[in-house]
Scaffold this motif. Structure first.
Motif, PDB file in Angstrom:
ATOM      1  N   GLU A  57       0.822  -1.208   0.000  1.00 39.56           N
ATOM      2  CA  GLU A  57       0.000   0.000   0.000  1.00 39.56           C
ATOM      3  C   GLU A  57       0.858   1.262   0.000  1.00 39.56           C
ATOM      4  O   GLU A  57       0.495   2.269  -0.593  1.00 39.56           O
ATOM      5  CB  GLU A  57      -0.913   0.006   1.230  1.00 39.56           C
ATOM      6  N   VAL A  58       2.011   1.197   0.678  1.00 40.90           N
ATOM      7  CA  VAL A  58       2.873   2.376   0.781  1.00 40.90           C
ATOM      8  C   VAL A  58       3.611   2.642  -0.522  1.00 40.90           C
ATOM      9  O   VAL A  58       3.608   3.761  -1.043  1.00 40.90           O
ATOM     10  CB  VAL A  58       3.865   2.212   1.952  1.00 40.90           C
ATOM     11  N   THR A  66       3.027   1.718  -3.541  1.00 44.96           N
ATOM     12  CA  THR A  66       2.240   2.005  -4.736  1.00 44.96           C
ATOM     13  C   THR A  66       1.830   3.473  -4.816  1.00 44.96           C
ATOM     14  O   THR A  66       1.387   3.918  -5.880  1.00 44.96           O
ATOM     15  CB  THR A  66       0.970   1.134  -4.772  1.00 44.96           C
ATOM     16  N   LYS A  67       1.962   4.206  -3.717  1.00 44.40           N
ATOM     17  CA  LYS A  67       1.647   5.637  -3.737  1.00 44.40           C
ATOM     18  C   LYS A  67       2.769   6.390  -4.445  1.00 44.40           C
ATOM     19  O   LYS A  67       3.938   6.230  -4.103  1.00 44.40           O
ATOM     20  CB  LYS A  67       1.472   6.179  -2.314  1.00 44.40           C
ATOM     21  N   PRO A  68       2.447   7.208  -5.456  1.00 43.94           N
ATOM     22  CA  PRO A  68       3.501   7.888  -6.226  1.00 43.94           C
ATOM     23  C   PRO A  68       4.416   8.759  -5.370  1.00 43.94           C
ATOM     24  O   PRO A  68       5.613   8.860  -5.653  1.00 43.94           O
ATOM     25  CB  PRO A  68       2.704   8.742  -7.222  1.00 43.94           C
ATOM     26  N   THR A  91       5.662   8.276  -2.405  1.00 43.76           N
ATOM     27  CA  THR A  91       6.707   7.553  -1.692  1.00 43.76           C
ATOM     28  C   THR A  91       7.910   7.266  -2.574  1.00 43.76           C
ATOM     29  O   THR A  91       9.000   7.007  -2.062  1.00 43.76           O
ATOM     30  CB  THR A  91       6.156   6.220  -1.151  1.00 43.76           C
ATOM     31  N   CYS A 150       5.217   1.609  -8.314  1.00 43.56           N
ATOM     32  CA  CYS A 150       4.798   3.004  -8.163  1.00 43.56           C
ATOM     33  C   CYS A 150       3.595   3.317  -9.058  1.00 43.56           C
ATOM     34  O   CYS A 150       3.634   3.094 -10.273  1.00 43.56           O
ATOM     35  CB  CYS A 150       5.955   3.944  -8.494  1.00 43.56           C
ATOM     36  N   GLY A 151       2.529   3.822  -8.458  1.00 43.13           N
ATOM     37  CA  GLY A 151       1.355   4.216  -9.224  1.00 43.13           C
ATOM     38  C   GLY A 151       0.472   3.074  -9.678  1.00 43.13           C
ATOM     39  O   GLY A 151      -0.539   3.313 -10.350  1.00 43.13           O
ATOM     40  N   ARG A 164     -13.707   0.371  -4.242  1.00 46.91           N
ATOM     41  CA  ARG A 164     -12.298   0.079  -4.536  1.00 46.91           C
ATOM     42  C   ARG A 164     -12.183  -1.077  -5.537  1.00 46.91           C
ATOM     43  O   ARG A 164     -11.349  -1.038  -6.442  1.00 46.91           O
ATOM     44  CB  ARG A 164     -11.589  -0.282  -3.233  1.00 46.91           C
TER      45      ARG A 164
END
Length: 461
Positions: free
Chosen positions: A63-64, A66-68, A70, A196-197, A211
């Protein structure tokens, strides 16, 4: 504060994860109890615990990363490895201490067994972590836990106990090798760039309908494909929508079109689902007299994600009356569909029983057992209960998940108790067609009243 510590804070920052960790800690209590007794089944329980623990633990770094945003943090490429390793070896130390109390002949054997189970557990932990990083919709693997009923029939607990206790050196060496492979796999460069993303499902996204919809759309875009509706099915629904009477009748047909048109049009997906169901039927048929009847329960549990045209963030043509009748009709249609599917599998199991051979494993002869048709009513009882919980707790998916799990456990426990009592030629009080019919009517009445209250009185945005 280091980036690793910030990531580890994710373990207790959310209420849902706190509840999850409490569940994992709670499952340690029976494991410790069985360990002190020296039962062979404790090893399988540890492996299941480790696999599920690896799944939900690995979902946090996924989850962390995959956030752009980070991707811009320095040193974040190595955080998944550090995070997973820290949690893995902490749990391994815990189980090493627990199995020091396993009844063995001497201290040396206790140390060997404890080290063996700790290293074997890390292998299942890394398997769960790999599944999460490999499959965006990794939650489907939890469904395979239903095959654990085969373990007793195939004498798997004794085999696992022999391997862990007697072949401890090979297990420890295998565990070390797997941990080295895990280090090499998660220490690769540019691992953060790979994810990422990307659209990846989190720990509790399987109960988040919005979701799941976004995930499905993203997968369709990635594969450059769209769902095609069969012309015959589309013509069937469009004709009834066009010639329907009052406005709410059109809305009902539109809701049924939304719920079933795509599903009935995907022949390949339907064939694949039927094939999986047949394989599951064949496997569970040899597990015993009641395990196979879980086929009546599982589809009802899956109905928690059924489509209902109630809440909408946009202005739509349907009013409160239209949404109530459309939702009610859709759930009734879903229930009829599930009853037809489960009844078809029950009929199929009865037809193939005479030709199914007996299987001999470890000097034990296993006979194929068909579905018990007396439990065909279970979907009609469980579905309204599941949907009622969803209506009341739709903004609290974690609590909704646990409540529905309790309902599932209660119904399945009642089925098992019924079989055990009948097997011992006992009398089952208050279990008769009339009482079952009253329960079904009460479940549907509660569902209807709550659905009407929400559609007519509550905020639908």
């Amino acid at each position: 504060m280091s980036i690793l510590i910030i990531n580890l804070k994710q373990l207790y920052q959310r209420i849902s994860l706190i509840v999850l960790w409490l569940c994992f800690i709670g499952f340690l209590v029976p494991i410790v109890t069985i360990t002190l007794k020296g039962s062979a089944g404790v090893f399988g329980g540890v492996f299941v615990w480790y696999y599920l623990f690896g799944l939900f633990t690995a979902s946090i770094p996924v989850e962390v990363i995959t956030k752009p945003f980070t991707f811009c943090l320095p040193g974040h490429n190595n955080i998944p490895l550090k995070f997973l390793s820290c949690v893995c070896f902490s749990s391994a130390c815990l189980f090493f201490i627990i199995f020091l109390f396993y009844p063995e002949e001497n201290v040396a054997h206790k140390l060997a067994t404890a080290m063996s189970i700790a290293m074997a557990g890390t292998m299942f932990y890394w398997l769960g972590a790999w599944v999460v990083f490999r499959f965006p919709n990794w939650q489907f693997t939890i469904a395979f836990m239903g095959l654990l009923g085969l373990s007793q029939k195939f004498n798997i607990p004794e085999i696992v106990k022999y391997i862990i206790v007697k072949e401890w050196l090979a297990v420890i060496c295998s565990g070390i090798f797997v941990n080295i492979l895990a280090y090499l796999h998660w220490s690769r460069k540019y691992i953060a760039r790979k994810y990422c993303g990307k659209m990846w499902l989190g720990a509790f996204d399987a109960w988040n309908k919005q979701r799941l919809k976004v995930y499905t759309e993203s997968r369709m875009v990635a594969k450059n494909k769209s769902w095609k509706i069969s012309p015959a099915i589309e013509s069937f629904f469009i004709k009834r929508i066009t010639y329907a009477g009052p406005n709410f009748e059109r809305y009902i047909w539109g809701s049924l079109y939304h719920a079933f048109a795509i599903m009935f049009s995907q022949q390949s997906q339907s064939s694949r689902g039927f094939l999986i169901g047949c394989i599951l039927l064949l496997c569970l048929g040899y597990t015993g007299s009641f395990t196979i009847n879980v086929i009546f329960v599982i589809p009802s549990l899956m109905m928690i994600q059924a489509y209902m045209p109630i809440h909408s963030p946009m202005l739509i043509a349907g009013g409160r009356k239209e949404r109530f009748w459309a939702s009610f009709a859709t759930i009734v249609a879903d229930t009829i569909f599930v009853l037809l599917v489960t009844s078809s599998f029950a009929l199929l199991s009865i037809l193939i029983t005479p030709i199914m051979p007996a299987i001999t494993i470890s000097d034990r002869e296993l006979q194929f057992t068909p579905l018990d048709t007396r439990f065909f009513f279970i979907p009609s009882l469980m579905i309204p209960l599941m949907i009622t919980v969803r209506l009341l707790l739709h903004k609290m998916p974690v609590l909704m998940m646990f409540v529905n799990t309790i309902i599932f456990g209660a119904v399945w426990g009642a089925v098992i108790a019924f079989f055990e009592t009948k097997r011992k030629a006992g009398f089952v009080p208050y279990v008769n067609p009339l009482s079952i019919m009253c329960l079904i009517i009460m479940a549907w009445l509660i569902f209807t009243l709550i659905l009407r209250h929400i559609c007519m009185k509550r905020n639908l945005v």
